[in-house]
Design an enzyme around this catalytic site. Structure first.
Site, PDB file in Angstrom:
ATOM      1  N   ASN A 149       0.884  -1.171   0.000  1.00 26.63           N
ATOM      2  CA  ASN A 149       0.000   0.000   0.000  1.00 26.63           C
ATOM      3  C   ASN A 149       0.920   1.218   0.000  1.00 26.63           C
ATOM      4  OD1 ASN A 149      -1.750   2.086   0.503  1.00 26.63           O
ATOM      5  ND2 ASN A 149      -2.401   1.376   2.531  1.00 26.63           N
ATOM      6  N   GLU A 188      -5.492  -5.086  10.253  1.00 23.55           N
ATOM      7  CA  GLU A 188      -4.480  -4.067  10.524  1.00 23.55           C
ATOM      8  C   GLU A 188      -4.800  -3.352  11.830  1.00 23.55           C
ATOM      9  OE1 GLU A 188      -2.371  -2.759   6.663  1.00 23.55           O
ATOM     10  OE2 GLU A 188      -4.089  -1.475   6.951  1.00 23.55           O
ATOM     11  N   LYS A 214       0.135   4.252  -0.192  1.00 22.41           N
ATOM     12  CA  LYS A 214      -0.460   5.437   0.453  1.00 22.41           C
ATOM     13  C   LYS A 214      -0.230   6.680  -0.427  1.00 22.41           C
ATOM     14  CE  LYS A 214      -0.080   3.057   4.808  1.00 22.41           C
ATOM     15  NZ  LYS A 214      -0.010   3.101   6.263  1.00 22.41           N
ATOM     16  N   HIS A 253      -9.454   1.214   4.584  1.00 22.91           N
ATOM     17  CA  HIS A 253      -8.203   1.386   5.329  1.00 22.91           C
ATOM     18  C   HIS A 253      -8.441   2.295   6.530  1.00 22.91           C
ATOM     19  CE1 HIS A 253      -4.123   2.463   6.368  1.00 22.91           C
ATOM     20  NE2 HIS A 253      -3.769   1.345   5.770  1.00 22.91           N
ATOM     21  N   GLU A 309      -6.785   4.622   7.712  1.00 22.49           N
ATOM     22  CA  GLU A 309      -6.527   6.050   7.471  1.00 22.49           C
ATOM     23  C   GLU A 309      -7.739   6.703   6.832  1.00 22.49           C
ATOM     24  OE1 GLU A 309      -2.807   5.441   5.456  1.00 22.49           O
ATOM     25  OE2 GLU A 309      -1.959   4.774   7.357  1.00 22.49           O
ATOM     26  N   SER A 355       3.311  -2.298  10.268  1.00 28.24           N
ATOM     27  CA  SER A 355       4.753  -2.398  10.494  1.00 28.24           C
ATOM     28  C   SER A 355       5.316  -3.774  10.145  1.00 28.24           C
ATOM     29  CB  SER A 355       5.105  -2.004  11.927  1.00 28.24           C
ATOM     30  OG  SER A 355       4.705  -0.660  12.181  1.00 28.24           O
ATOM     31  N   GLY A 389       2.419   2.145  10.803  1.00 25.77           N
ATOM     32  CA  GLY A 389       3.366   3.249  10.669  1.00 25.77           C
ATOM     33  C   GLY A 389       4.053   3.632  11.977  1.00 25.77           C
TER      34      GLY A 389
HETATM   35  P1  13P Z   1       3.036   0.280   7.651  1.00 27.97           P
HETATM   36  O1  13P Z   1       3.542  -1.027   7.058  1.00 27.97           O
HETATM   37  O2  13P Z   1       3.790   1.463   7.165  1.00 27.97           O
HETATM   38  O3  13P Z   1       2.893   0.181   9.124  1.00 27.97           O
HETATM   39  O4  13P Z   1       1.556   0.470   7.067  1.00 27.97           O
HETATM   40  C1  13P Z   1       0.674  -0.581   7.140  1.00 27.97           C
HETATM   41  C2  13P Z   1      -0.535  -0.233   6.366  1.00 27.97           C
HETATM   42  O5  13P Z   1      -1.284   0.653   6.732  1.00 27.97           O
HETATM   43  C3  13P Z   1      -0.785  -0.968   5.132  1.00 27.97           C
HETATM   44  O6  13P Z   1      -2.056  -0.706   4.641  1.00 27.97           O
END
Ligand code: 13P
Length: 251
Positions: A9, A165, A11, A93, A95, A211, A171
């Site tokens: 992803n 997740e 982002k 997601h 976010e 992560s 993150g």
């Molecule tokens: P990270 O791997 O940067 O923690 O992000 C995970 C994520 O949100 C994947 O959709």
């Protein structure tokens, strides 16, 4: 056997020229058994598609609107993604839930529209830190799975991947332990059995995300109910993503 899906992803990272470079590097990575997907910003789709042409890497988007067309300024529909060469789309997601008002209801509308257009959906679920700390993880994940999959048939589930997740692990460098991740992925699988049948539960790919990196991927992917990863930061580093793909190939 369940498909192992290793999805990046990206982002809100990479301009089209940067996307072309990164996707070219990812297309060159060794990849045998695992399905490798890159989910990229809308404006990078064209460049990424050209860069991965001829490789086994699949293309995905990071969101989709539920209407096919119309007066929805700034939105992108499922038929548009299909015509641009996307096979996958991430929906729900954390976010988007946290910063853009995504609800279980809109997650469900997007999921239905994406499946109807022929896309495969990576449906994201996961609890906040305070929800875990107050013992609400299962309650929250259960609600997100049930509402997100409302009116989705057992046949359609063949095109759904669920990504667990935990929001506190995204993150932050704070990965769920193998046992914490396995516990919730197993819980989701048991829920799929209740909602559908053994066969849907046994065949649905359930990813862990949060992560995941080159160091911890092999151990997470060795857990019996973790069938892949949804990877943010490490998916932008080809060498690290390659290690994760290799771990997926062995899982
Ligand atoms: P990270 O791997 O940067 O923690 O992000 C995970 C994520 O949100 C994947 O959709």
């Amino acid at each position: 056997m369940r498909k192992i899906v290793i999805a990046g992803n990206w982002k809100m990272n990479k301009t089209p020229s940067e996307a072309a470079e990164l996707a070219t590097q990812i297309a060159a990575l060794e990849n045998n058994k695992a399905e490798v997907v890159i989910c990229v910003p809308y404006v990078d789709i064209f460049a990424a598609k050209q860069a991965i042409a001829g490789s086994k890497v699949k293309l995905g988007a990071e969101n989709v609107h539920w209407e096919a067309s119309g007066a929805f300024t700034g939105e992108i529909s499922a038929p548009m993604l299909v015509e641009c060469g996307c096979e996958y789309v991430i929906i729900g997601h954390s976010e988007r839930r946290q910063y853009f008002g995504e609800t279980d209801e809109t997650v469900n509308k997007r999921t239905k529209a994406a499946l109807n257009a022929g896309l495969k959906v990576i449906l994201c679920v996961g609890e906040l830190k305070e929800e875990r700390e107050t013992g609400k993880t299962e309650e929250v994940v259960k609600r997100q799975v049930i509402e997100g999959l409302k009116d989705i048939s057992a046949e359609q589930m063949a095109n759904v991947v669920i990504a667990y997740e935990p929001v506190w692990a995204i993150g932050t460098g704070l990965t769920a332990t193998n046992e914490q991740a396995e516990e919730v992925c197993a819980f989701i699988r048991a829920l799929l059995k209740d909602l559908y049948c053994d066969c849907v539960a046994d065949s649905t790919t359930i990813q862990y995300g949060g992560s995941m990196n080159a160091k911890n991927a092999a151990d997470l992917l060795a857990m019996p109910n973790i069938d892949g990863g949804l990877i943010g930061g490490a998916s932008l580093k080809p060498a690290d993503f390659g290690v994760i793909i290799a771990a997926g190939d062995k899982a």
